[in-house]
Scaffold this active site. Structure first.
Site, PDB file in Angstrom:
ATOM      1  N   LYS A  14       1.025  -1.174  -0.045  1.00 41.66           N
ATOM      2  CA  LYS A  14       0.402   0.126  -0.009  1.00 41.66           C
ATOM      3  C   LYS A  14       1.205   1.112   0.237  1.00 41.66           C
ATOM      4  O   LYS A  14       0.663   1.859  -0.737  1.00 41.66           O
ATOM      5  CB  LYS A  14      -1.140  -0.419   0.996  1.00 41.66           C
ATOM      6  CG  LYS A  14      -1.825  -0.899   1.233  1.00 41.66           C
ATOM      7  CD  LYS A  14      -2.472  -0.713   2.361  1.00 41.66           C
ATOM      8  CE  LYS A  14      -2.893  -1.306   3.650  1.00 41.66           C
ATOM      9  NZ  LYS A  14      -1.524  -2.134   4.420  1.00 41.66           N
ATOM     10  N   ARG A  89      -9.770   0.337   9.335  1.00 44.05           N
ATOM     11  CA  ARG A  89      -9.301  -0.820   9.029  1.00 44.05           C
ATOM     12  C   ARG A  89     -10.117  -1.465  10.212  1.00 44.05           C
ATOM     13  O   ARG A  89     -10.569  -2.704  10.764  1.00 44.05           O
ATOM     14  CB  ARG A  89      -8.024  -0.701  10.138  1.00 44.05           C
ATOM     15  CG  ARG A  89      -6.746  -1.281   9.679  1.00 44.05           C
ATOM     16  CD  ARG A  89      -5.308  -0.979  10.080  1.00 44.05           C
ATOM     17  NE  ARG A  89      -4.042  -1.263  10.132  1.00 44.05           N
ATOM     18  CZ  ARG A  89      -3.049  -1.500   9.350  1.00 44.05           C
ATOM     19  NH1 ARG A  89      -3.159   0.335   8.795  1.00 44.05           N
ATOM     20  NH2 ARG A  89      -2.141  -1.555   9.004  1.00 44.05           N
ATOM     21  N   ARG A 134      11.570   0.135  11.405  1.00 41.48           N
ATOM     22  CA  ARG A 134      10.256  -0.117  12.226  1.00 41.48           C
ATOM     23  C   ARG A 134      10.143  -1.077  13.010  1.00 41.48           C
ATOM     24  O   ARG A 134      10.255  -2.472  12.718  1.00 41.48           O
ATOM     25  CB  ARG A 134       9.205  -0.299  11.017  1.00 41.48           C
ATOM     26  CG  ARG A 134       9.022   0.835  10.908  1.00 41.48           C
ATOM     27  CD  ARG A 134       7.875   1.124   9.482  1.00 41.48           C
ATOM     28  NE  ARG A 134       6.756  -0.351  10.139  1.00 41.48           N
ATOM     29  CZ  ARG A 134       5.231   0.271   9.427  1.00 41.48           C
ATOM     30  NH1 ARG A 134       5.059   0.360   7.935  1.00 41.48           N
ATOM     31  NH2 ARG A 134       4.534  -0.923  10.403  1.00 41.48           N
ATOM     32  N   ARG A 146       0.055  -9.249  12.997  1.00 42.60           N
ATOM     33  CA  ARG A 146      -0.083  -7.614  12.141  1.00 42.60           C
ATOM     34  C   ARG A 146      -1.062  -8.408  11.212  1.00 42.60           C
ATOM     35  O   ARG A 146      -2.447  -8.264  11.141  1.00 42.60           O
ATOM     36  CB  ARG A 146       0.643  -6.961  12.129  1.00 42.60           C
ATOM     37  CG  ARG A 146       1.104  -5.911  12.858  1.00 42.60           C
ATOM     38  CD  ARG A 146       2.539  -5.361  12.747  1.00 42.60           C
ATOM     39  NE  ARG A 146       2.870  -5.138  11.265  1.00 42.60           N
ATOM     40  CZ  ARG A 146       3.631  -4.859  10.724  1.00 42.60           C
ATOM     41  NH1 ARG A 146       4.802  -5.216  11.028  1.00 42.60           N
ATOM     42  NH2 ARG A 146       3.575  -3.958   9.404  1.00 42.60           N
TER      43      ARG A 146
HETATM   44  P1  ADP Z   1       1.172  -2.096   7.812  1.00 45.18           P
HETATM   45  O1  ADP Z   1       0.452  -2.397   7.365  1.00 45.18           O
HETATM   46  O2  ADP Z   1       2.712  -2.331   6.924  1.00 45.18           O
HETATM   47  O3  ADP Z   1       1.374  -3.553   9.486  1.00 45.18           O
HETATM   48  P2  ADP Z   1       1.090   0.776   9.059  1.00 45.18           P
HETATM   49  O4  ADP Z   1       2.236   1.638   9.267  1.00 45.18           O
HETATM   50  O5  ADP Z   1      -0.774   1.049   8.127  1.00 45.18           O
HETATM   51  O6  ADP Z   1       1.856  -0.703   8.911  1.00 45.18           O
HETATM   52  O7  ADP Z   1       0.744   0.450  10.363  1.00 45.18           O
HETATM   53  C1  ADP Z   1       1.809   0.530  11.322  1.00 45.18           C
HETATM   54  C2  ADP Z   1       0.495  -0.336  12.642  1.00 45.18           C
HETATM   55  O8  ADP Z   1       0.172   1.290  13.672  1.00 45.18           O
HETATM   56  C3  ADP Z   1      -0.535  -1.313  13.237  1.00 45.18           C
HETATM   57  O9  ADP Z   1      -0.074  -2.080  13.561  1.00 45.18           O
HETATM   58  C4  ADP Z   1      -1.638  -0.357  13.540  1.00 45.18           C
HETATM   59  O10 ADP Z   1      -0.624  -1.151  15.053  1.00 45.18           O
HETATM   60  C5  ADP Z   1      -1.667   1.185  13.585  1.00 45.18           C
HETATM   61  N1  ADP Z   1      -2.483   2.059  12.963  1.00 45.18           N
HETATM   62  C6  ADP Z   1      -2.395   2.332  11.796  1.00 45.18           C
HETATM   63  N2  ADP Z   1      -3.842   2.987  11.287  1.00 45.18           N
HETATM   64  C7  ADP Z   1      -4.308   1.804  12.263  1.00 45.18           C
HETATM   65  C8  ADP Z   1      -5.220   2.160  11.873  1.00 45.18           C
HETATM   66  N3  ADP Z   1      -6.648   2.414  11.068  1.00 45.18           N
HETATM   67  N4  ADP Z   1      -6.642   1.756  12.870  1.00 45.18           N
HETATM   68  C9  ADP Z   1      -5.820   1.037  14.271  1.00 45.18           C
HETATM   69  N5  ADP Z   1      -4.459   0.899  14.137  1.00 45.18           N
HETATM   70  C10 ADP Z   1      -3.612   1.024  13.576  1.00 45.18           C
END
Ligand code: ADP
Length: 193
Positions: A14, A89, A134, A146
C-alpha cells in the site's frame, strides 16, 4: 473530488503504490501508520500510547485514528481527493469515514484491494524490517500478530464496501510497475465517466 481507499494486509504494498498514485492523480495521501509514526517521533502523548500497542502488532483504538483522519480532512479543504492507506481498518472506522466524507459532500469512489499470499507478506515485512528501522517489522511474532489482526478485524472492511459495489481486487504480486498499471486502469475507468 475522487477518493480512494487502498486496501490490503500489512506488507501488501500500500505504501509503495500510494506514493506513486498520489503523485499521478494529485491526491492527498492519508496513511494512519505514517501519522502515528509521526506522533511517535515527536514523542507526543498520543504517540507514546500508540507505540506500545503498535509494537504488539495490535490496532490502536478507533477513536484515535478517526480523530487523526478528521483533522487531516479539515486541514485540506481544497483537495482534489484523498487516498486512504491503512485506514479504515475496522467496520467502525469505515462508518466514521463515511460520515466524515458525507459532511464534506463527498464519498469513497473505489476501494482497491491488493491481494498477496501470507507467505509473501511475512517475507516482505521481515525483509523491510532489515532496513526500515520499524520496530514492528523486525520480529516474526509481531508480523504474524499484525496479519492475525488483519484477518480478525480488517478483512471485514472489504465486505462493508462490497455492499456498495465499491471493491475491486487487484493482484498484488508482480513488479511494482505491473501492479501500478493495474491500479491506474481501475482508477482511469472510474474517472472517465
Ligand atoms: P502495515 O500495514 O505495514 O502493518 P501501517 O504503517 O499501516 O503498517 O500500520 C502500522 C501500525 O499502526 C498497525 O499495526 C497498527 O498498530 C497501527 N495502525 C495504523 N493504522 C491504523 C488504523 N487505521 N487503526 C488502528 N491502528 C492502526
Amino acid at each position: 473530488m475522487f477518493n480512494i481507499i487502498l486496501f490490503g494486509p500489512p506488507g501488501s504494498g500500500k505504501g509503495t503504490q500510494s506514493a506513486r498514485l498520489v503523485e499521478k492523480y494529485g491526491l492527498i495521501h492519508l496513511s494512519t501508520g505514517d501519522l502515528l509514526r509521526s506522533e511517535i517521533s515527536r514523542q507526543t502523548k498520543l504517540g507514546l500510547e500508540a507505540k506500545t500497542i503498535m509494537d504488539r502488532g495490535e490496532l490502536v483504538p478507533d477513536v484515535v485514528v478517526v480523530g487523526m483522519i478528521a483533522s487531516a480532512l479539515e486541514a485540506n479543504p481544497g483537495a482534489n481527493g484523498f487516498l486512504f492507506d491503512g485506514f479504515p481498518r475496522t467496520v467502525a472506522q469505515s462508518e466514521a469515514l463515511d460520515t466524515l466524507l458525507q459532511e464534506k459532500g463527498t464519498s469513497i469512489g473505489v476501494v482497491l484491494a491488493l491481494e498477496v499470499s501470507e507467505q509473501e507478506l511475512v517475507k516482505r515485512l521481515l525483509n523491510r524490517g532489515l532496513t526500515s528501522g520499524r520496530s514492528d517489522d523486525n520480529s516474526e511474532e509481531v508480523v504474524r500478530a499484525r496479519i492475525a489482526e488483519y484477518h480478525k478485524k480488517t478483512s471485514v472492511v472489504a465486505g462493508y464496501y462490497q455492499q456498495f459495489n465499491k471493491v475491486v481486487n487487484i493482484q498484488g504480486e508482480g513488479t511494482v510497475e505491473e501492479i501500478f498499471f493495474l491500479l491506474c486502469s481501475e482508477i482511469d475507468n472510474r474517472l472517465s465517466y
